[in-house]
Scaffold this active site. Structure first.
Site: not given
Ligand SMILES: NC(=O)c1ccc[n+]([C@@H]2O[C@H](COP(=O)([O-])OP(=O)(O)OC[C@H]3O[C@@H](n4cnc5c(N)ncnc54)[C@H](OP(=O)(O)O)[C@@H]3O)[C@@H](O)[C@H]2O)c1
Length: 253
Positions: A144, A157
């Protein structure tokens, strides 16, 4: 669309929503067979159906990455269904917003166990398999922009993601000679269901107004870099920490 990943098998964690689901669709559209993992099975089933209907191949497995003993069997199941994994998109992640002085042990553990420990052991499992078959592999750790700046309420985080960056470099150092490229992709703020409501609030709008360019990305803004790191054009990129954040990490205006 060019099928530059034809013949490859990719494994995407956290594929039940947001960026992970998007990455799974993207990799499948470029020819990879895609194993998808998360805890919410219904969502994964829907995604398998969607990818299949679009002409791709996907297989879903249930995996909570904080359950370390469950990681190997989940990847075994993907490999039985699709063949050996070549590409890992290590994407599962959580935020638990809270002030540092209020963080509980269970909140701390949830963030670090998911974002760092779980990601480490998923990567280790994929790397061991690649080493055993002398395969060429790619690991893309989804870090991130908040690895490189701290903001209030999200400090745990931020800590987990800077540790993931250092983990990426350590893996690149030790695993490059086994034919594996490991890089970190650091997205800026990308609109997903996790944060979509926030950008409509007064606080969200005020925060956005301070960005170098006040806009939020869409998942497709990551496609170019994801494909470079996962595909053949990333052959000589290893141990890199790559920001795709519209300049967010540079600073506030
Ligand atoms: N969106 C942004 O602006 C942004 C920016 C920088 C980095 N990121 C990174 O991108 C990645 C995805 O984020 P997102 O924005 O797409 O958020 P999101 O929609 O909340 O997706 C998070 C995913 O992680 C899974 N997850 C959470 N805990 C888990 C566990 N214990 N075991 C297995 N899977 C788990 C969730 O699936 P389940 O709940 O079904 O398990 C979900 O599929 C993350 O690593 C986040 O830190 C996002």
């Amino acid at each position: 669309m060019e099928q530059e990943l034809a013949g490859k098998v990719a494994f995407v964690t956290g594929a039940s929503s947001g960026l992970g689901a998007h990455f799974a669709r993207l990799l499948a559209s470029r020819g990879a067979k895609v194993g998808i993992a998360a805890r919410r099975q219904e969502r994964l089933s829907d995604l398998v159906a969607e990818i299949t209907a679009a002409g791709g191949t996907a297989h879903a497995v249930s995996l909570d990455v904080t359950d370390i003993a469950a990681i190997d069997p989940a990847i075994d199941a993907v490999e039985q269904a699709l063949g050996p994994v070549d590409i890992l998109i290590n994407n599962s992640g959580v935020t638990v917003p809270n002030a540092l002085h209020r963080i509980t042990e269970s909140e701390y553990d949830q963030v670090l166990d998911t974002n760092l420990k779980g990601a480490f052991f998923v990567a280790q499992s994929v790397a061991k398999r690649l080493m055993a078959r002398k395969g060429e592999g790619r690991i893309v750790n989804i870090s991130s922009t908040l690895a490189h700046r701290v903001i209030g309420q999200l400090s745990i985080y931020c800590m987990s993601k800077i540790a993931m960056d250092q983990m990426t470099k350590a893996m690149a150092l030790e695993w490059a000679r086994h034919g594996i490229n490991i890089n970190a992709l650091c997205p800026g703020y990308i609109e997903t269901e996790m944060n979509a409501d926030y950008w409509q609030t007064d606080a969200g709008k005020a925060f956005l107004s301070r960005f170098p360019r006040p806009r939020v990305g869409v998942p497709a803004d990551l496609d170019g870099m994801l494909m470079v790191l996962a595909g053949p054009s990333g052959r000589f990129i290893n141990g890199s920490i790559v920001s795709v954040d519209d300049g967010f990490a540079v600073g506030f205006k």
